[in-house]
Design a protein around this motif. Structure first.
Motif, PDB file in Angstrom:
ATOM      1  N   ASP A   5       0.818  -1.206   0.000  1.00 31.28           N
ATOM      2  CA  ASP A   5       0.000   0.000   0.000  1.00 31.28           C
ATOM      3  C   ASP A   5       0.858   1.264   0.000  1.00 31.28           C
ATOM      4  O   ASP A   5       2.091   1.208  -0.064  1.00 31.28           O
ATOM      5  N   LYS A   6       0.177   2.407   0.090  1.00 29.64           N
ATOM      6  CA  LYS A   6       0.814   3.718   0.040  1.00 29.64           C
ATOM      7  C   LYS A   6       1.805   3.914   1.180  1.00 29.64           C
ATOM      8  O   LYS A   6       2.861   4.533   1.001  1.00 29.64           O
ATOM      9  N   THR A   7       1.479   3.353   2.348  1.00 21.90           N
ATOM     10  CA  THR A   7       2.380   3.506   3.501  1.00 21.90           C
ATOM     11  C   THR A   7       3.747   2.916   3.210  1.00 21.90           C
ATOM     12  O   THR A   7       4.789   3.513   3.528  1.00 21.90           O
ATOM     13  N   GLN A   8       3.769   1.740   2.592  1.00 23.95           N
ATOM     14  CA  GLN A   8       5.050   1.114   2.255  1.00 23.95           C
ATOM     15  C   GLN A   8       5.813   1.919   1.215  1.00 23.95           C
ATOM     16  O   GLN A   8       7.029   2.093   1.311  1.00 23.95           O
ATOM     17  N   VAL A   9       5.088   2.424   0.206  1.00 23.96           N
ATOM     18  CA  VAL A   9       5.740   3.223  -0.838  1.00 23.96           C
ATOM     19  C   VAL A   9       6.389   4.456  -0.231  1.00 23.96           C
ATOM     20  O   VAL A   9       7.555   4.782  -0.521  1.00 23.96           O
ATOM     21  N   GLU A  10       5.677   5.156   0.602  1.00 25.31           N
ATOM     22  CA  GLU A  10       6.218   6.368   1.228  1.00 25.31           C
ATOM     23  C   GLU A  10       7.394   6.039   2.141  1.00 25.31           C
ATOM     24  O   GLU A  10       8.379   6.797   2.189  1.00 25.31           O
ATOM     25  N   ALA A  11       7.308   4.917   2.842  1.00 20.30           N
ATOM     26  CA  ALA A  11       8.404   4.529   3.731  1.00 20.30           C
ATOM     27  C   ALA A  11       9.671   4.212   2.938  1.00 20.30           C
ATOM     28  O   ALA A  11      10.782   4.601   3.338  1.00 20.30           O
ATOM     29  N   ILE A  12       9.524   3.518   1.812  1.00 21.59           N
ATOM     30  CA  ILE A  12      10.678   3.201   0.969  1.00 21.59           C
ATOM     31  C   ILE A  12      11.311   4.479   0.439  1.00 21.59           C
ATOM     32  O   ILE A  12      12.533   4.673   0.515  1.00 21.59           O
ATOM     33  N   SER A  13      10.497   5.384  -0.095  1.00 22.04           N
ATOM     34  CA  SER A  13      11.006   6.625  -0.667  1.00 22.04           C
ATOM     35  C   SER A  13      11.704   7.478   0.386  1.00 22.04           C
ATOM     36  O   SER A  13      12.765   8.059   0.142  1.00 22.04           O
ATOM     37  N   GLN A  14      11.120   7.536   1.571  1.00 16.98           N
ATOM     38  CA  GLN A  14      11.724   8.322   2.645  1.00 16.98           C
ATOM     39  C   GLN A  14      13.053   7.714   3.095  1.00 16.98           C
ATOM     40  O   GLN A  14      14.035   8.423   3.324  1.00 16.98           O
ATOM     41  N   ALA A  15      13.090   6.381   3.233  1.00 13.35           N
ATOM     42  CA  ALA A  15      14.314   5.711   3.676  1.00 13.35           C
ATOM     43  C   ALA A  15      15.457   5.929   2.697  1.00 13.35           C
ATOM     44  O   ALA A  15      16.630   6.017   3.095  1.00 13.35           O
ATOM     45  N   LEU A  16      15.108   6.044   1.403  1.00 17.39           N
ATOM     46  CA  LEU A  16      16.141   6.240   0.376  1.00 17.39           C
ATOM     47  C   LEU A  16      16.472   7.711   0.168  1.00 17.39           C
ATOM     48  O   LEU A  16      17.373   8.035  -0.607  1.00 17.39           O
ATOM     49  N   GLY A  17      15.745   8.615   0.835  1.00 17.31           N
ATOM     50  CA  GLY A  17      16.009  10.042   0.698  1.00 17.31           C
ATOM     51  C   GLY A  17      15.701  10.583  -0.682  1.00 17.31           C
ATOM     52  O   GLY A  17      16.402  11.469  -1.184  1.00 17.31           O
ATOM     53  N   GLU A  18      14.618  10.084  -1.297  1.00 15.76           N
ATOM     54  CA  GLU A  18      14.308  10.465  -2.665  1.00 15.76           C
ATOM     55  C   GLU A  18      13.664  11.844  -2.747  1.00 15.76           C
ATOM     56  O   GLU A  18      12.990  12.290  -1.806  1.00 15.76           O
ATOM     57  N   PRO A  19      13.826  12.535  -3.876  1.00 19.14           N
ATOM     58  CA  PRO A  19      13.151  13.824  -4.076  1.00 19.14           C
ATOM     59  C   PRO A  19      11.650  13.640  -4.283  1.00 19.14           C
ATOM     60  O   PRO A  19      11.167  12.530  -4.529  1.00 19.14           O
ATOM     61  N   ALA A  20      10.917  14.738  -4.245  1.00 23.79           N
ATOM     62  CA  ALA A  20       9.457  14.692  -4.324  1.00 23.79           C
ATOM     63  C   ALA A  20       8.976  14.109  -5.645  1.00 23.79           C
ATOM     64  O   ALA A  20       7.972  13.385  -5.688  1.00 23.79           O
ATOM     65  N   TRP A  21       9.683  14.406  -6.755  1.00 18.69           N
ATOM     66  CA  TRP A  21       9.225  13.915  -8.056  1.00 18.69           C
ATOM     67  C   TRP A  21       9.267  12.385  -8.129  1.00 18.69           C
ATOM     68  O   TRP A  21       8.409  11.760  -8.771  1.00 18.69           O
ATOM     69  N   ALA A  22      10.250  11.779  -7.440  1.00 16.02           N
ATOM     70  CA  ALA A  22      10.356  10.317  -7.464  1.00 16.02           C
ATOM     71  C   ALA A  22       9.195   9.684  -6.698  1.00 16.02           C
ATOM     72  O   ALA A  22       8.615   8.684  -7.145  1.00 16.02           O
ATOM     73  N   LEU A  23       8.845  10.265  -5.534  1.00 16.53           N
ATOM     74  CA  LEU A  23       7.704   9.749  -4.783  1.00 16.53           C
ATOM     75  C   LEU A  23       6.418   9.898  -5.592  1.00 16.53           C
ATOM     76  O   LEU A  23       5.565   8.991  -5.593  1.00 16.53           O
ATOM     77  N   LYS A  24       6.275  11.000  -6.288  1.00 14.10           N
ATOM     78  CA  LYS A  24       5.076  11.207  -7.111  1.00 14.10           C
ATOM     79  C   LYS A  24       4.952  10.115  -8.171  1.00 14.10           C
ATOM     80  O   LYS A  24       3.857   9.559  -8.388  1.00 14.10           O
TER      81      LYS A  24
END
Length: 431
Positions: A5-24
């Motif tokens: 789900d979305k929670t896992q996606v956001e957690a992965i992106s945050q852990a990797l320090g990704e920019p906003a465009w990558a999370l989008k």
């Protein structure tokens, strides 16, 4: 079972320090993943595949921050490094980049070989211009990879730089309780030249899901030799999608090798987008036991005066199965195209099976396109001849298998890689 789900996606992106465009982009892929069904035998491209035993819907393994020295790398990687010759390399264990070796002189020439996460921080404009351009949400598995990938490799070769030796990426799975999802992004500027080898290996594991994607962006005149070599242990279900975007006069020499795992599916596409672009696509596979290897290829000619040549060869024994489905597609503007496709298979036991479906879609009228497919058992006359010269039947069959695969192997100019593939095939023939 934990929900993807979305929670896992956001957690992965945050852990990797990704920019906003990558999370989008990840969240866009998540929407596609939730919307798209898993394929079934009702889908034309999946009608030969039974996914009922596949370990689907498993959460991905999170990075642990693991780091190793060259001396403490997994033994399988150390053995490969002893027998290969690469200018630079990365080693991933699960989702962690545990070791990198990139000479300073190559960095000084502008070469970038690092993790995708680090590339987003240090070279954001290069990654944003190319990531998800070739592989994004084409099907359920592509969307799952795009949303949940936890690691990846990034290769950037600046304009005019020609690498004398290949670079390598080794991906090792040591645990099978969770899924693994990774990517490779290869970006070659004008007239750059490089060779890239990605190898996937593991011991035998419980049922394990592995998702991989490789994106290649080749600017005008760029030349890339790429090899995807999969020798996973038993239990791994490997779903791989790769797509190359070739601009004017760009050239790709691609090799896909599937030898391990319980199931391996490779979907490989060359998009010939610019005049003068050309693609050579090679494939090798050997199945034993109850292994199944599926290959779906696309030679997509968009512009005029383009060329593609595909040769996939394999062998199956015991109860193993192989599927090849290849399509040459020509758009209306693809005049003066020269395209060829061939699939050759050898069946070594009465319970093994191969399904081969070469296809053409021709939208232009001044072209040369040919395709062919053969599937046959070992020639008993040839076996008898070799046995009459004193060779045991098993050795005679091994020689015939090697002869069958030889014209693909001889087209691999990387000698160390060719020797490694030959050794693995010899071992499988003798099982």
């Amino acid at each position: 079972m934990q929900v993807l789900d979305k929670t896992q996606v956001e957690a992965i992106s945050q852990a990797l320090g990704e920019p906003a465009w990558a999370l989008k982009k990840r969240l866009e892929a998540l929407e596609a993943f939730a919307r798209l069904p898993y394929p079934s035998r009702k889908d034309e491209n999946w009608r030969y595949t039974d996914l009922s035993e596949a370990p689907l819907d498993r959460p991905v393994e999170a990075p642990k921050g693991l780091s190793l020295t060259r001396d403490t790398l997994p033994e399988a990687v150390k053995r490969r490094l002893e027998k290969t010759d690469v200018a630079a390399f990365l080693v991933f264990v699960g989702p962690d980049l545990v070791y990198a070796e990139v000479p300073k002189e190559l960095k000084a020439q502008g070469l970038v070989l690092t993790s995708l996460a680090e590339a987003m921080r240090l070279h954001p404009e290069k990654v944003e211009a190319s990531l998800f351009q070739a592989v994004f949400t084409e099907d359920k598995f592509a969307a799952q990879n795009s949303a949940f990938f936890t690691h990846g490799a990034f290769l950037y070769v600046p304009a005019g730089l020609e690498l004398e030796k290949p670079v390598g990426v080794f991906k090792v799975l040591l645990e099978g309780s969770k899924a693994s999802a990774g990517r490779s992004l290869l970006f070659l500027e004008d007239n750059a030249k490089a060779a890239y080898i990605e190898e996937y290996l593991s011991p035998d594991l419980p049922p394990t899901l592995h998702l991989s994607a490789t994106e290649m962006v080749l600017r005008p005149g760029a030349r890339l030799r790429h090899a995807h070599v999969e020798t996973f242990g038993d239990g791994v279900w490997h779903f791989h999608r790769q797509r190359a975007l070739l601009e004017r006069d760009a050239g790709l020499n691609d090799l896909v090798v599937n030898l391990g795992g319980a199931y391996a599916r490779s979907e490989v596409a060359s998009e010939l987008l610019g005049p003068g672009s050309e693609s050579e696509m090679l494939g090798l596979y050997f199945g034993h036991g109850r292994q199944q290897f599926d290959h779906y290829t696309l030679q997509h000619h968009v512009e005029h005066h383009t060329r593609s040549d595909l040769l996939y060869k394999g062998a199956v024994k015991d109860e193993a199965r192989a599927v090849f489905s290849g399509l040459i597609r020509l758009e209306r503007g693809a005049q003066k195209t020269d395209a060829y496709q061939a699939n050759r298979n050898l069946i070594l036991s009465p319970t093994a099976r191969v399904d081969s479906i070469p296809q053409l879609e021709i939208g232009a009228n001044d072209v040369r396109c040919t395709h062919g497919s053969t599937t046959a058992p070992v020639d008993e006359t040839q076996l008898f001849y070799l046995q009459s010269r004193g060779l045991p039947r098993a050795l005679a069959q091994e020689l015939l298998v090697k002869a069958h695969l030889a014209d693909v192997l001889t087209r691999i100019p990387l000698k160390a890689l060719r020797a490694h593939i030959e050794a693995v095939i010899e071992e499988k023939v003798r099982l």
